[in-house]
Scaffold this active site. Structure first.
Site, PDB file in Angstrom:
ATOM      1  N   LYS A 113       0.849  -1.204   0.000  1.00  0.00           N
ATOM      2  CA  LYS A 113       0.000   0.000   0.000  1.00  0.00           C
ATOM      3  C   LYS A 113       0.882   1.250   0.000  1.00  0.00           C
ATOM      4  O   LYS A 113       2.099   1.159   0.243  1.00  0.00           O
ATOM      5  CB  LYS A 113      -0.901  -0.018   1.240  1.00  0.00           C
ATOM      6  N   ARG A 121      -9.948   0.469  15.415  1.00  0.00           N
ATOM      7  CA  ARG A 121      -9.824   1.265  14.195  1.00  0.00           C
ATOM      8  C   ARG A 121     -10.865   0.786  13.186  1.00  0.00           C
ATOM      9  O   ARG A 121     -11.666   1.566  12.709  1.00  0.00           O
ATOM     10  CB  ARG A 121      -8.395   1.113  13.645  1.00  0.00           C
ATOM     11  N   TYR A 132      18.808  28.182  10.408  1.00  0.00           N
ATOM     12  CA  TYR A 132      17.680  28.926  10.997  1.00  0.00           C
ATOM     13  C   TYR A 132      17.682  28.859  12.521  1.00  0.00           C
ATOM     14  O   TYR A 132      17.936  27.807  13.106  1.00  0.00           O
ATOM     15  CB  TYR A 132      16.353  28.355  10.491  1.00  0.00           C
ATOM     16  N   MET A 182      14.238  23.819   3.965  1.00  0.00           N
ATOM     17  CA  MET A 182      13.374  23.207   2.953  1.00  0.00           C
ATOM     18  C   MET A 182      14.157  22.404   1.907  1.00  0.00           C
ATOM     19  O   MET A 182      13.786  21.288   1.548  1.00  0.00           O
ATOM     20  CB  MET A 182      12.540  24.285   2.259  1.00  0.00           C
TER      21      MET A 182
HETATM   22  C1  LIG Z   1      -0.335  -1.867   6.811  1.00  0.00           C
HETATM   23  C2  LIG Z   1      -0.921  -3.109   7.349  1.00  0.00           C
HETATM   24  C3  LIG Z   1      -0.136  -4.246   7.575  1.00  0.00           C
HETATM   25  C4  LIG Z   1       1.375  -4.237   7.443  1.00  0.00           C
HETATM   26  O1  LIG Z   1       1.922  -3.726   8.643  1.00  0.00           O
HETATM   27  P1  LIG Z   1       3.511  -3.652   8.891  1.00  0.00           P
HETATM   28  O2  LIG Z   1       3.636  -3.167  10.282  1.00  0.00           O
HETATM   29  O3  LIG Z   1       4.031  -2.665   7.897  1.00  0.00           O
HETATM   30  O4  LIG Z   1       4.025  -5.024   8.665  1.00  0.00           O
HETATM   31  C5  LIG Z   1      -0.768  -5.409   7.958  1.00  0.00           C
HETATM   32  N1  LIG Z   1      -2.112  -5.453   8.146  1.00  0.00           N
HETATM   33  C6  LIG Z   1      -2.893  -4.371   7.967  1.00  0.00           C
HETATM   34  C7  LIG Z   1      -4.359  -4.484   8.205  1.00  0.00           C
HETATM   35  C8  LIG Z   1      -2.333  -3.164   7.580  1.00  0.00           C
HETATM   36  O5  LIG Z   1      -3.116  -2.088   7.419  1.00  0.00           O
END
Ligand SMILES: *Cc1c(COP(=O)(O)O)cnc(C)c1O
Length: 362
Positions: free
Chosen positions: A35, A131, A254, A302
């Site tokens: 993802k 969640r 800065y 930046m």
């Molecule tokens: C992103 C995600 C993972 C992967 O998690 P990692 O900590 O990057 O291994 C697994 N399961 C779900 C539901 C996720 O959203």
């Protein structure tokens, strides 16, 4: 010479890390989680590199899945949040996408929709992450609704851990116990483990693991033992573009955050928060310059930041390579100095950073 800021992605490292995740997952299969543009590494390139080894892929939404189908990826693709609206169901159906079902809204929408063939549903239980998903006491009801639908042919049970990266937390065991109790007696595969749970072997029995961050060679766990077994896939580099001598009492950058205690050689490197280097990186965050360990001085701006060049005496350092993270400077260390995590560093790279891919033979 063009601006040097480049993320070098070693696709073979990702493949090795996936095979390692798979070996730890055995006999379960492993869904390569790619993802968010493969955590900033490039979803298309990563999917191609894993195409002959991955059991399945996991993404956050239909648009991310479509990108993979469009280049000919054949494996099942899991949508980690399922569908957001019913108009996505046709594409899901026609393109063999697996669909997380986490809410009553989705159950009802699925029930109302005619599909040309049934889909595989991943029914999500909320065991404490709070969640997504059905609470354990509501899970059986959701499963019964789904299993009666002609739109569904296969139901996988899944949940997600909130604290699998904390080695001494009892939460993972508690979540697992709640999960197993709620699904007892129900047929179907199980999926629980993210990278942390895979690396710590937290889950006793499941059919599908979901490795994400470990594919990219960063450990989700704040512990050196786990980073040693992974190969960093991204080397983030740039160059020194300017150099000056700063005398005692003068400051750099800065808000004059760093002041010289003695005469110091200071270099300016072409990287900044607009590239995705964290602005919160503290004074002293490590960098690796031309084979030597150094550190950043003052506040990240930046497009540029300043580094210590004392280790090179009065040598001209302009054009020297600077590794921001990679094999010599772990992304986890930079993350720690910046009050963030390696996940956010990788995802935060901006389009100004060139990406270069290669398959280093390991
Ligand atoms: C992103 C995600 C993972 C992967 O998690 P990692 O900590 O990057 O291994 C697994 N399961 C779900 C539901 C996720 O959203």
């Amino acid at each position: 010479m063009a601006r040097a800021a480049t993320a070098i992605i070693t696709l073979n490292a990702i493949k090795q890390n996936y095979l390692y995740a798979k070996s730890l997952s055995k006999p379960a299969k492993a869904i390569a989680i790619i993802k968010a543009n493969a955590y900033g590494h490039g979803a298309i390139e990563v999917a191609k590199a894993l195409a002959d080894v991955a059991d399945a892929f996991g993404v956050a939404c239909l648009e991310e899945a479509k990108e993979l189908r469009d280049i000919g990826i054949k494996q099942p693709i899991l949508l980690l949040e399922g569908f957001f609206s019913t108009d996505e169901l046709e594409y899901i159906n026609e393109n063999n996408l697996w669909c997380v079902i986490h809410s009553q809204f989705q159950l009802e929408a699925l029930q109302r929709t005619k599909l040309t063939k049934p889909i595989t549903a991943w029914l999500k239980m909320d065991t404490g992450m709070h969640r997504l998903g059905f609470l354990p006491e509501k899970y059986l009801d959701a499963w019964q609704q789904l299993s009666k639908m002609s739109q569904v042919e296969n139901i996988v049970h899944m949940s997600h851990f909130s604290s699998a990266d904390e080695l001494n937390s009892p939460t993972t065991k508690q979540q697992q116990a709640l999960f197993l109790e709620a699904i007892s007696g129900l047929p179907g595969d199980i999926s629980l483990a993210n990278s942390s749970a895979i690396l710590t072997k937290a889950v006793a029995r499941q059919q599908w693991t979901r490795p994400g961050i470990m594919l990219y060679g960063a450990s989700p766990i704040d512990n050196e033992t786990f980073t040693q077994t992974l190969i960093p896939a991204m080397t983030f580099i740039t160059k020194v573009i300017s150099q000056r001598t700063i005398t005692e009492g003068e400051s750099v950058g800065y808000n004059a955050l760093w002041k010289a205690k003695k005469t110091t050689q200071v270099g300016t490197v072409s990287i900044g928060y607009a590239d995705g280097y964290p602005r919160h990186a503290a004074n002293g965050t490590p960098v690796y310059i031309n084979g030597k360990k150094s550190q950043i001085l003052g506040r990240v701006s930046m497009d540029m930041m300043m580094v210590d060049l004392s280790m090179f005496d009065k040598q001209n350092c302009i054009g020297f390579d600077v590794e921001l993270w990679g094999d010599n400077i772990l992304a986890n260390n930079v993350a720690k100095c910046s009050e963030t995590i390696a996940y956010a560093l990788f995802c935060g790279l901006t389009r100004r950073v060139n990406k270069r891919y290669f398959d280093k033979v390991l």
